[in-house]
Design an enzyme around this catalytic site. Structure first.
Site, short mmCIF file in Angstrom:
data_model
loop_
_atom_site.label_atom_id
_atom_site.label_comp_id
_atom_site.label_asym_id
_atom_site.label_seq_id
_atom_site.Cartn_x
_atom_site.Cartn_y
_atom_site.Cartn_z
N LYS A 179 0.80 -1.23 0.00
CA LYS A 179 0.00 0.00 0.00
C LYS A 179 0.83 1.28 0.00
O LYS A 179 0.44 2.30 -0.55
CB LYS A 179 -0.95 0.02 1.20
CG LYS A 179 -1.99 -1.09 1.24
CD LYS A 179 -3.20 -0.74 0.44
CE LYS A 179 -4.27 -1.79 0.34
NZ LYS A 179 -4.28 -2.94 1.22
N GLU A 200 -9.75 5.84 3.34
CA GLU A 200 -10.58 4.75 3.86
C GLU A 200 -9.64 3.58 4.08
O GLU A 200 -8.58 3.50 3.47
CB GLU A 200 -11.65 4.38 2.84
CG GLU A 200 -11.21 3.37 1.76
CD GLU A 200 -10.10 3.88 0.84
OE1 GLU A 200 -9.99 5.11 0.66
OE2 GLU A 200 -9.34 3.05 0.30
N SER A 253 1.74 -9.77 -1.10
CA SER A 253 1.34 -8.37 -0.91
C SER A 253 1.56 -7.82 0.49
O SER A 253 1.75 -6.62 0.66
CB SER A 253 -0.14 -8.21 -1.29
OG SER A 253 -0.96 -9.11 -0.57
C1 LIG Z 1 -5.15 -4.06 1.12
C2 LIG Z 1 -4.48 -5.34 0.89
C3 LIG Z 1 -4.89 -6.20 -0.15
C4 LIG Z 1 -6.10 -5.94 -1.01
O1 LIG Z 1 -6.08 -4.74 -1.71
P1 LIG Z 1 -5.72 -4.66 -3.26
O2 LIG Z 1 -6.01 -3.26 -3.62
O3 LIG Z 1 -6.58 -5.63 -3.98
O4 LIG Z 1 -4.29 -5.00 -3.39
C5 LIG Z 1 -4.17 -7.34 -0.38
N1 LIG Z 1 -3.11 -7.67 0.40
C6 LIG Z 1 -2.70 -6.89 1.43
C7 LIG Z 1 -1.55 -7.29 2.24
C8 LIG Z 1 -3.38 -5.69 1.70
O5 LIG Z 1 -2.97 -4.93 2.70
#
Ligand SMILES: *Cc1c(COP(=O)(O)O)cnc(C)c1O
Length: 394
Positions: A89, A111, A377
C-alpha cells in the site's frame, strides 16, 4: 486489446467517473493534473528516492525452494511484505502524498479495510507533516486492532464507519462524504484501483513499480523477463494491478487474479465479485458489483478485511470480462490452510489477503518448467490473532 484507460477513464465498458456534482471540481482538478505531475522530473526524483530510502525498494524476488518442490514448478515470491509498514500500500501513498503537496492540499483523508492502507497513509502524513483522518468500518476496527493502534501512534485520527456491514464499503462512503464537505483543502488518498477516474489509473501507475522490478529481477535471476504465471489476490485490485501492469501486453504471461470466496462462492457469504457481480456503479466507477435484483449492493463476506469489498476496480472487471486474466476464488478455510503452509515451508507469515493467492496455486495445473511469480502483498502480523484462533493453535 488495450489495457490502458481512455481519456475518460474507460477500460472497455468499465470505469468512468460517476460522481456527485459537489465532487466534480476535486476529481476534475486531479484528472487534469495527475499525468503531468507524475511525469515531472522533480516528482519522479522525489518519488524514486522515497521508494528506495524510505519504503525499502526494490523489494526482493525470492525463489521459494520448498514451495517450488511442493507444487512441482519454480515459484518466486515478490516480497511486498518487506515494504515499510508491511504491505504494498505504501507504494501508492508515497506517490499520492507528493501529488497532494503539489496540488496544495493540507488535509488528507483515506478509507481502510484491513488497516494497511490507513497505516500507510498515516505514515506518509507523519513524514510530511499533514493532518490525517482515516475512516474504518467498526467491524474492521475490531478484527484489525494492531493496525488501529499503529494509526493512533502515528498521529492519525481513526473514525469508525457504523453503517451497513461496517466494513470497507462503508468506510469508503464516509470518506467520500467527508471529501464533499471539504472540497478545497483536502486530498482523498484512495487505497486501491477503485473510485472515479483518474484514481484507478493513478494507483495502478504508482503500483506498477512491482512488475517493473519483477521483469528486471527475473532476467537477472532466471535469465528470462517473462514468467508463465503472475498470481495476486484481489480486493480492490491494487497489488494485482501493480504485479500485472508490465505484463498486460505479454500474452504468454498468464495473469491469475484471486478473489475471496468466503464460505463458498454460492453461499451468501462471499466476496467473489467476478463470479457474482454484474455491471453497476460503486464509489464513482462503473464496474462489476455484487448486487441484488433491485441493484442494491449486497454485503460481501471474507475472513480477510482487505478482500471484503463488493466490487473490483474497472481494470480488473475488464481483465475478467475480456478473459485476459484468469479469476479464481478461494474460501476462508483454504486461505487459512495456505497461510499455515507458507509459514511452515518458507518461514514467511503472509497476510490473510495474500494467503488467498497462495491457496490458488492448488488450482493451477503447473508443469515442471513453469515459472510462477506470486505477489506476496503483505505480512501477517496483523492477522496472528485470527490465525491462532481459526487454526486452533492457541
Ligand atoms: C489491502 C491489501 C490487499 C487488497 O487490496 P488490493 O487493492 O486488492 O491489493 C491485499 N493484500 C494486502 C496485504 C493488503 O494490505
Amino acid at each position: 486489446m488495450s489495457f490502458q484507460p481512455t481519456a475518460r477513464g474507460y477500460y472497455g465498458q468499465f470505469g468512468g467517473a460517476f460522481i456527485p456534482e459537489m465532487l466534480y471540481p476535486n476529481v476534475e482538478e486531479l484528472r487534469e493534473q495527475y499525468l503531468g505531475i507524475l511525469a515531472d522530473p522533480d516528482f519522479q526524483q522525489e518519488y524514486q528516492q522515497l521508494l528506495r530510502d524510505y519504503v525499502g525498494r526494490p523489494t526482493p524476488l525470492f525463489r521459494a525452494k520448498r514451495l517450488s518442490e511442493r507444487y512441482g514448478a519454480t515459484i518466486y515470491l515478490k516480497r511486498e511484505d518487506l515494504c515499510h509498514t508491511g504491505a504494498h500500500k505504501v507504494n501508492n501513498t508515497v506517490g499520492q502524498i507528493l501529488l497532494a503537496e503539489r496540488l496544495g492540499k493540507k488535509r488528507i483523508i483515506a478509507e481502510t479495510g484491513a488497516g494497511q492502507h490507513g497505516v500507510a497513509t498515516a505514515t506518509v502524513c507523519a513524514l510530511r507533516g499533514l493532518e490525517c483522518i482515516v475512516y474504518m468500518g467498526a467491524v474492521d476496527m475490531e478484527r484489525q486492532k494492531p493496525n488501529v493502534a499503529r494509526m493512533c501512534m502515528l498521529g492519525a485520527e481513526v473514525r469508525p464507519a457504523t453503517s451497513g456491514s461496517q466494513t470497507l464499503k462503508d468506510a469508503t462512503n464516509e470518506a467520500i462524504r467527508d471529501w464533499i464537505s471539504n472540497p478545497t483543502d483536502t486530498h482523498y488518498i484512495i487505497g486501491s484501483v477503485v473510485g472515479p477516474h483518474p484514481y484507478p489509473d493513478l494507483v495502478a501507475r504508482l503500483q506498477s513499480v512491482i512488475s517493473e522490478e519483477i521483469r528486471k529481477q527475473l532476467l537477472a535471476q532466471a535469465d528470462r523477463e517473462l514468467p508463465d504465471y503472475v498470481v495476486a489476490c484481489v480486493g480492490g485490485g491494487s497489488n494485482a494491478a501493480g504485479a500485472f501492469y508490465h505484463f498486460l501486453d505479454e500474452p504468454t504471461v498468464q495473469l491469475v487474479a484471486v478473489e475471496a470466496a468466503g464460505h463458498g462462492v454460492h453461499t451468501d457469504k462471499s466476496a467473489a465479485t467476478s463470479v457474482l457481480g454484474r455491471p453497476g456503479i460503486i464509489h464513482g466507477s462503473r464496474t462489476l458489483l455484487m448486487q441484488d435484483e433491485h441493484g442494491q449492493i449486497t454485503e460481501p463476506h471474507s475472513i480477510s478485511a482487505g478482500l471484503d469489498y463488493p466490487g473490483i476496480g474497472p481494470l480488473h472487471a475488464f481483465l475478467a470480462d475480456s478473459g485476459r486474466a484468469k479469476f479464481v476464488a478461494v474460501t476462508d478455510e483454504d486461505a487459512l490452510q495456505a497461510a499455515q503452509l507458507c509459514s511452515r515451508l518458507e518461514g514467511i507469515i503472509p497476510a490473510l489477503e495474500t494467503a488467498h493467492a497462495f491457496s490458488a496455486l492448488d488450482q493451477l495445473e503447473l508443469k515442471p518448467t513453469d515459472v510462477v511469480v506470486l505477489n506476496l502483498s503483505g505480512r501477517g502480523d496483523k492477522d496472528l490473532e485470527t490465525y491462532l484462533r481459526e487454526l486452533h493453535l492457541a
